[in-house]
Scaffold this motif. Structure first.
Motif, mmCIF file in Angstrom:
data_model
loop_
_atom_site.group_PDB
_atom_site.id
_atom_site.type_symbol
_atom_site.label_atom_id
_atom_site.label_comp_id
_atom_site.label_asym_id
_atom_site.label_seq_id
_atom_site.Cartn_x
_atom_site.Cartn_y
_atom_site.Cartn_z
ATOM 1 N N GLN A 52 0.836 -1.206 0.000
ATOM 2 C CA GLN A 52 0.000 0.000 0.000
ATOM 3 C C GLN A 52 0.875 1.262 0.000
ATOM 4 O O GLN A 52 0.571 2.241 -0.701
ATOM 5 N N ARG A 53 1.968 1.233 0.760
ATOM 6 C CA ARG A 53 2.855 2.401 0.787
ATOM 7 C C ARG A 53 3.537 2.596 -0.562
ATOM 8 O O ARG A 53 3.749 3.743 -1.002
ATOM 9 N N ASN A 54 3.881 1.507 -1.222
ATOM 10 C CA ASN A 54 4.472 1.621 -2.558
ATOM 11 C C ASN A 54 3.492 2.237 -3.549
ATOM 12 O O ASN A 54 3.863 3.075 -4.381
ATOM 13 N N ILE A 55 2.227 1.813 -3.469
ATOM 14 C CA ILE A 55 1.209 2.372 -4.373
ATOM 15 C C ILE A 55 1.081 3.873 -4.167
ATOM 16 O O ILE A 55 1.042 4.654 -5.131
ATOM 17 N N ILE A 56 1.011 4.295 -2.905
ATOM 18 C CA ILE A 56 0.880 5.729 -2.608
ATOM 19 C C ILE A 56 2.109 6.482 -3.092
ATOM 20 O O ILE A 56 2.009 7.547 -3.713
ATOM 21 N N ALA A 57 3.293 5.918 -2.842
ATOM 22 C CA ALA A 57 4.533 6.593 -3.223
ATOM 23 C C ALA A 57 4.664 6.734 -4.735
ATOM 24 O O ALA A 57 5.003 7.811 -5.248
ATOM 25 N N GLU A 58 4.378 5.645 -5.463
ATOM 26 C CA GLU A 58 4.632 5.638 -6.899
ATOM 27 C C GLU A 58 3.496 6.256 -7.710
ATOM 28 O O GLU A 58 3.734 7.033 -8.634
ATOM 29 N N ARG A 59 2.239 5.920 -7.351
ATOM 30 C CA ARG A 59 1.116 6.344 -8.190
ATOM 31 C C ARG A 59 0.522 7.688 -7.781
ATOM 32 O O ARG A 59 -0.151 8.337 -8.584
ATOM 33 N N VAL A 60 0.736 8.102 -6.532
ATOM 34 C CA VAL A 60 0.163 9.363 -6.059
ATOM 35 C C VAL A 60 1.244 10.424 -5.950
ATOM 36 O O VAL A 60 1.102 11.534 -6.458
ATOM 37 N N LEU A 61 2.348 10.089 -5.289
ATOM 38 C CA LEU A 61 3.398 11.075 -5.060
ATOM 39 C C LEU A 61 4.409 11.150 -6.196
ATOM 40 O O LEU A 61 5.207 12.082 -6.240
ATOM 41 N N GLY A 62 4.371 10.160 -7.096
ATOM 42 C CA GLY A 62 5.268 10.187 -8.244
ATOM 43 C C GLY A 62 6.712 9.900 -7.907
ATOM 44 O O GLY A 62 7.624 10.284 -8.654
ATOM 45 N N LEU A 63 6.960 9.203 -6.822
ATOM 46 C CA LEU A 63 8.319 8.849 -6.442
ATOM 47 C C LEU A 63 8.838 7.704 -7.313
ATOM 48 O O LEU A 63 8.051 6.936 -7.871
ATOM 49 N N PRO A 64 10.149 7.577 -7.471
ATOM 50 C CA PRO A 64 10.696 6.500 -8.309
ATOM 51 C C PRO A 64 10.386 5.124 -7.716
ATOM 52 O O PRO A 64 10.285 4.965 -6.494
ATOM 53 N N ARG A 65 10.252 4.145 -8.589
ATOM 54 C CA ARG A 65 9.979 2.783 -8.162
ATOM 55 C C ARG A 65 11.161 2.216 -7.397
ATOM 56 O O ARG A 65 12.312 2.586 -7.639
#
Length: 383
Positions: free
Chosen positions: A367-380
């Motif tokens: 869930q944290r990865n989804i928020i980071a990558e898809r919402v905040l636009g952070l690198p995978r």
């Protein structure tokens, strides 16, 4: 959104509460399947489905606020735990969004009548939260259908289900999100499907392993190779009105923990009292978040935020449920031995079962990865 209950909503609430009270009094302990059929006969299944030009699928239509009202009243009542949740709240919205009209006409009316139960074939050994790693295959069988072979795990209610929607790899050699299809599989295929219950540390067996050995699947939802998009759409649908009903159940559990703390004297401890107040405040926050995001679409972060909020909250409540009782929290409700098997009380069951809350349905890490990558636009994350 402006989320206030109207006069019609209050009338609807009175009707729902009266119906539940009356029918539960007449049949205080109905069997799960009989109860699903009783709900279906009165049109209480599928309140949020569209009318489809006035024809409908055998369900009662209702506004979004009325769906919330029904979910809240059901949670407040002593009604049995629903067995039709997966078909009503996961399969049906997915067919409405991605399926053909023929598929909707075939599968939605039996769900609305409470006659057909569904289970979900997603997770596999080695492919749980990382769903893109699934290895179950589906190959053409020469009749226009597919032969499904592989293993699914943590499949809720598989032993009772009539159908299963299965995510399988239909393109040989494909990897990760590519080459997957969303298939509908009938469970009554002796010799081709085996269900093995998984006994949990609570002593119950809601989850199962399911083995497919050439099981026939004649229907694909959303087109071959589009399974990942359909599967992700379904997961986004999973956290809707039912989340608010879940929170009513959480509030009831919190009330029981507070009562136990008062009875044991633990509530006099300022640290325990502060933790109980924090649990209450966080529950109020979760409800506000659920109401704020209920009418939104296309927000990839909202479901993940909701899961992160309630998973950890419920786990901490389970810890409190045992802690406030002191040493008595580790003792069963009656003497145990060969003639009296050990039994868990409600608080102990809550503590043990809630250990899985931050894992199933998508782990906190995912869930944290989804928020980071898809919402905040952070690198995978590097693999």
């Amino acid at each position: 959104m402006d989320f206030r209950f109207t006069e019609d909503d209050h009338t609807f609430r009175t009707h729902a509460r009266t119906w539940l009270d009356t029918h539960l009094a007449e049949t205080p302990a109905p069997t799960p399947r009989a109860w699903e059929r009783e709900l279906g006969q009165e049109g209480w299944i599928g309140l949020g489905w569209p009318e489809d030009g006035g024809a409908g699928y055998g369900n009662r239509t209702a506004t979004l606020t009325q769906q919330v009202v029904w979910a809240e009243e059901y949670a407040r009542s002593t009604a049995p735990t629903r067995m039709g949740h997966i078909g009503e709240n996961l399969l049906a919205p997915t067919l409405i969004t991605y399926g053909t009209e023929e598929q909707r006409r075939r599968h939605l009316p039996p769900v609305a009548r409470g006659e057909t139960l569904w289970c979900q074939g997603y997770s596999e050994p080695g492919a749980g939260s990382d769903l893109a790693g699934i290895r179950t295959t589906a190959t053409p069988d020469g009749t226009g259908a597919y032969a499904v072979t592989g293993q699914k795990i943590w499949t809720s209610l598989a032993g009772d289900a009539d159908w299963c929607f299965v995510l399988a790899r239909t393109e040989p050699g494909s990897t990760r999100h590519h080459g997957l299809s969303f298939l509908l599989v009938e469970m009554d295929q002796p010799g081709r499907i085996e269900v093995r219950p998984i006994r949990q540390m609570t002593g119950t067996s809601e989850f199962n392993e399911v083995f497919f050995d050439g099981a026939r699947a004649a229907e694909v939802v959303g087109g071959e190779g589009n399974g990942w998009a359909v599967a992700m759409g379904l997961l986004a649908l999973e956290r809707g009105v039912s989340t608010l009903a879940q929170q009513i159940g959480f509030a009831q559990e919190l009330d029981q923990v507070v009562a136990a703390a008062k009875e044991s004297g633990a509530a006099e401890d300022p640290v325990v009292r502060a933790r109980l107040v924090r649990q209450w405040a966080e529950l109020v926050t979760m409800r506000r978040h659920a109401l704020r995001t209920l009418g939104t679409t296309g927000d990839p972060g909202a479901p993940s935020v909701a899961k992160l909020l309630w998973g950890g909250w419920h786990q901490r409540l389970g810890e409190l449920a045992v802690q406030v009782r002191g040493p008595a929290g580790a003792v069963g409700p009656r003497p145990w031995g060969p003639e009296h098997p050990y039994e868990l009380d409600a608080a102990q069951h809550l503590f043990l079962f809630s250990r899985a809350d931050t894992i199933y349905g998508g782990s906190d890490e995912i869930q944290r990865n989804i928020i980071a990558e898809r919402v905040l636009g952070l690198p995978r994350e590097p693999r």
